[in-house]
Write an enzyme that holds these catalytic residues in place. Structure first.
Site, PDB file in Angstrom:
ATOM      1  N   ARG A  81     -18.989  -0.522  62.890  1.00 18.45           N
ATOM      2  CA  ARG A  81     -18.288   0.559  63.567  1.00 18.45           C
ATOM      3  C   ARG A  81     -19.016   1.870  63.298  1.00 18.45           C
ATOM      4  NH1 ARG A  81     -13.128   3.873  61.583  1.00 18.45           N
ATOM      5  NH2 ARG A  81     -13.187   5.336  63.302  1.00 18.45           N
ATOM      6  N   HIS A 118     -15.162  11.244  66.475  1.00 12.34           N
ATOM      7  CA  HIS A 118     -14.870  11.269  65.042  1.00 12.34           C
ATOM      8  C   HIS A 118     -15.087  12.701  64.538  1.00 12.34           C
ATOM      9  CE1 HIS A 118     -14.527   8.517  61.301  1.00 12.34           C
ATOM     10  NE2 HIS A 118     -14.464   9.768  60.854  1.00 12.34           N
ATOM     11  N   GLU A 159      -8.467   9.033  63.879  1.00 12.87           N
ATOM     12  CA  GLU A 159      -7.486   9.812  63.123  1.00 12.87           C
ATOM     13  C   GLU A 159      -7.137  11.172  63.721  1.00 12.87           C
ATOM     14  OE1 GLU A 159      -8.724  10.124  59.028  1.00 12.87           O
ATOM     15  OE2 GLU A 159      -8.477   7.993  58.679  1.00 12.87           O
ATOM     16  N   ASN A 280      -6.532   2.926  59.825  1.00 16.85           N
ATOM     17  CA  ASN A 280      -7.298   3.346  58.645  1.00 16.85           C
ATOM     18  C   ASN A 280      -6.306   3.476  57.498  1.00 16.85           C
ATOM     19  OD1 ASN A 280      -9.352   3.614  60.517  1.00 16.85           O
ATOM     20  ND2 ASN A 280      -9.550   5.834  60.308  1.00 16.85           N
ATOM     21  N   TYR A 282      -5.709   4.118  53.337  1.00 14.01           N
ATOM     22  CA  TYR A 282      -6.237   4.493  52.023  1.00 14.01           C
ATOM     23  C   TYR A 282      -5.179   4.399  50.926  1.00 14.01           C
ATOM     24  CZ  TYR A 282     -10.541   5.754  54.284  1.00 14.01           C
ATOM     25  OH  TYR A 282     -11.708   5.680  54.986  1.00 14.01           O
ATOM     26  N   GLU A 352     -10.668   1.192  58.802  1.00 10.78           N
ATOM     27  CA  GLU A 352     -11.229   1.814  57.586  1.00 10.78           C
ATOM     28  C   GLU A 352     -10.373   1.434  56.392  1.00 10.78           C
ATOM     29  OE1 GLU A 352     -11.765   6.097  57.491  1.00 10.78           O
ATOM     30  OE2 GLU A 352     -12.598   6.095  59.515  1.00 10.78           O
TER      31      GLU A 352
HETATM   32  C1  GBH Z   1     -11.054   9.069  56.671  1.00 13.31           C
HETATM   33  O1  GBH Z   1     -10.013   9.984  56.579  1.00 13.31           O
HETATM   34  C2  GBH Z   1     -12.071   9.530  57.670  1.00 13.31           C
HETATM   35  O2  GBH Z   1     -11.910   8.851  58.904  1.00 13.31           O
HETATM   36  C3  GBH Z   1     -13.485   9.412  57.200  1.00 13.31           C
HETATM   37  O3  GBH Z   1     -14.337  10.139  58.032  1.00 13.31           O
HETATM   38  C4  GBH Z   1     -13.600   9.831  55.760  1.00 13.31           C
HETATM   39  O4  GBH Z   1     -14.918   9.875  55.310  1.00 13.31           O
HETATM   40  C5  GBH Z   1     -12.803   8.861  54.939  1.00 13.31           C
HETATM   41  O5  GBH Z   1     -11.497   8.759  55.403  1.00 13.31           O
HETATM   42  C6  GBH Z   1     -12.756   9.211  53.452  1.00 13.31           C
HETATM   43  O6  GBH Z   1     -12.117  10.421  53.241  1.00 13.31           O
HETATM   44  O7  GBH Z   1      -1.952  10.964  49.546  1.00 13.31           O
HETATM   45  O8  GBH Z   1      -3.554  11.664  47.922  1.00 13.31           O
HETATM   46  O9  GBH Z   1      -3.381   9.377  48.414  1.00 13.31           O
HETATM   47  C7  GBH Z   1      -9.133   9.727  55.504  1.00 13.31           C
HETATM   48  C8  GBH Z   1      -7.778  10.304  55.661  1.00 13.31           C
HETATM   49  C9  GBH Z   1      -7.258  10.738  53.379  1.00 13.31           C
HETATM   50  C10 GBH Z   1      -5.556   9.973  54.839  1.00 13.31           C
HETATM   51  C11 GBH Z   1      -6.430  10.309  52.202  1.00 13.31           C
HETATM   52  C12 GBH Z   1      -4.715   9.582  53.659  1.00 13.31           C
HETATM   53  C13 GBH Z   1      -4.259   9.920  51.329  1.00 13.31           C
HETATM   54  C14 GBH Z   1      -4.460  10.895  50.187  1.00 13.31           C
HETATM   55  N1  GBH Z   1      -6.957   9.967  54.532  1.00 13.31           N
HETATM   56  N2  GBH Z   1      -5.032  10.352  52.494  1.00 13.31           N
HETATM   57  S1  GBH Z   1      -3.260  10.716  48.942  1.00 13.31           S
END
Ligand code: GBH
Length: 441
Positions: A81, A118, A159, A280, A282, A352
């Site tokens: 991707r 993006h 996003e 995505n 995290y 992601e």
């Molecule tokens: C992505 O955004 C992007 O698409 C990418 O470009 C980027 O490099 C990658 O992530 C890494 O940052 O509540 O403290 O646990 C990530 C967006 C960031 C959303 C972290 C959720 C949770 C932070 N995310 N967030 S926390």
């Protein structure tokens, strides 16, 4: 040997798509013909990016894409991707770069998955303007006309939630606006752009269209009604505002009224059915009532006037970014989506998932990814139709406002020499992929 899988991850169904993700502005560099994007302007302004760096060279993927495709082939992923840079495509000859990249991927047996936006908006365009949505659809047609014979899988936007929140509401990403709730039109126009792009792609014969939305479960800070209400609002703002219109053609209650234009007609476009839905993931967020002061979450400062505050998730290891490691949040998120959206949820692809850690012997990253792949399998067992999993990211890269200080790659990049070195996690992922391909029994 760190890459030895002692307890192999469970078997995923045949045809499950394994991949890695990147984005144009974070890896390519500005070489070749490319006009400026809002990120070039933003990074040139003092104080915007932590280490004062820019993405003028980044990983120099523009020159090194053959080497990077060889890394993908050696890793053994099914798919890659990447994102197409709109300002590059707007420049004479700019599409030629993606032509070469896609040819190289096809020759290596790696399926190209193209994200069309993006965050690197061409300078002069603005998501607060409705017209940007139509301009996006025109650009998408140009890309699909040129690459559609080889790119089978498309992602309209990455996003829009983060791009709205960070770029237009809080001003910590380009274009650096601090509009708080007045940023909502930027969300609506991106969603409209998504819907128009789906139609443009279909008109070009593209059959496999999705979006990459960021999602995470919202956990209330307590059972106190004020905390429950704040958490509900956060969930509407960050998750449902972007999933509901795309999946159901409706905004959550109370949101449509805040949007500009003829929202009813727009929602019909935004709700254009998708072939698959990209997530995505995290981490979850712990959310409570406002605390009358700025709160900090994962390095992000949230102003006191917001109707919620973000709290710490306790008892969890943190990544270098300060984000908690919560693999079962992925299972919870996906089963929750299935329950909420039912038949309206198309097959899901994790577009992601990843973490920032230092070092070549990145056992913490292996633990993170291994846990999330298992959590994804549990969602599958619970009946969620999951079709793919993409690690963020192939390479250490330009991590937006954090500059080069956060490393998400399976492959280490030395930003003085641009030399690539696979990390332990690269070896781990390669073994996982081999294991998935081994005949059963
Ligand atoms: C992505 O955004 C992007 O698409 C990418 O470009 C980027 O490099 C990658 O992530 C890494 O940052 O509540 O403290 O646990 C990530 C967006 C960031 C959303 C972290 C959720 C949770 C932070 N995310 N967030 S926390």
């Amino acid at each position: 040997d760190p890459s030895t899988v002692t307890n192999p991850v469970p078997r995923f169904p045949d045809g499950f798509l394994w991949g890695v993700s990147t984005s144009a502005h974070q890896i390519e560099g500005a070489a070749g013909t490319r006009g400026p994007s809002v990120w070039d302007v933003f990074t040139s302004e003092p104080g915007r990016v932590k280490d004062g760096s820019t993405a003028a060279v980044a990983c120099d993927h523009y020159h090194r894409y053959r080497e990077d495709v060889a890394l993908l082939a050696d890793l053994g992923v099914d798919a890659y991707r990447f994102s197409v840079s709109w300002p590059r495509v707007d420049s004479p000859g700019g599409l030629g770069f993606y032509d070469r990249l896609v040819d190289e991927l096809c020759a290596a047996g790696v399926r190209p998955v193209a994200t069309l936006f993006h965050w690197d908006l061409p300078v002069g365009l603005d998501w607060l303007e409705r017209d940007t949505a139509s301009r996006f659809a025109e650009y998408v047609t140009r890309v699909a006309d040129r690459l559609g014979d080889r790119v089978g899988k498309w992602i309209t936007l990455n996003e829009p939630a983060e791009h709205t929140l960070l770029g237009h509401a809080l001003g910590v990403h380009a274009p650096g606006r601090k509009l708080l709730f007045d940023a909502l039109p930027a969300a609506h126009h991106q969603l409209l752009a998504h819907g128009l792009a789906v139609r443009a792609l279909r008109a070009c014969g593209a059959g496999d269209v999705g979006i990459a939305n960021s999602h995470g479960p919202t956990w209330p800070a307590s059972d106190d009604p004020a905390d429950l209400e704040a958490a509900e609002f956060y969930d509407v703002l960050l998750n449902r505002l972007f999933a509901d219109p795309v999946l159901t053609g409706r905004y959550p209650d109370g949101i449509g009224e805040l949007m500009p234009g003829d929202v009813r007609a727009d929602l019909e476009i935004i709700g254009e059915p998708l072939d698959w839905y990209g997530v995505n993931y995290y981490a979850p967020a712990r959310v409570g009532a406002p605390q009358g002061a700025e709160t900090e979450s994962g390095g992000l400062a949230l102003p006191a006037e917001l109707p919620f505050s973000v709290r710490e998730i306790e008892g969890r290891p943190l990544t270098d970014f300060g984000w908690p490691v919560v693999p079962e949040g992925l299972t919870e998120l996906l089963t929750g989506f299935r329950d909420r959206y039912g038949d309206r949820l198309p097959p899901v692809v994790i577009t992601e998932n990843g973490c920032s850690y230092e070092g070549l012997d990145d056992q913490d990253r292996i633990t993170y990814l291994d846990g999330h792949v298992r959590a994804l399998h549990r969602a599958l067992e619970a009946g969620v139709d999951v079709r793919g999993y993409f690690v963020w990211s192939l390479l250490d890269n330009f991590e937006w406002a954090e500059g080069y200080g956060r490393r998400f790659g399976l492959v280490h990049v030395d930003f003085a020499t641009r030399e690539r070195t696979p990390k332990a996690s690269y070896g781990w992922f390669r073994e996982v992929l081999r294991g998935q391909r081994r005949p059963p029994g």
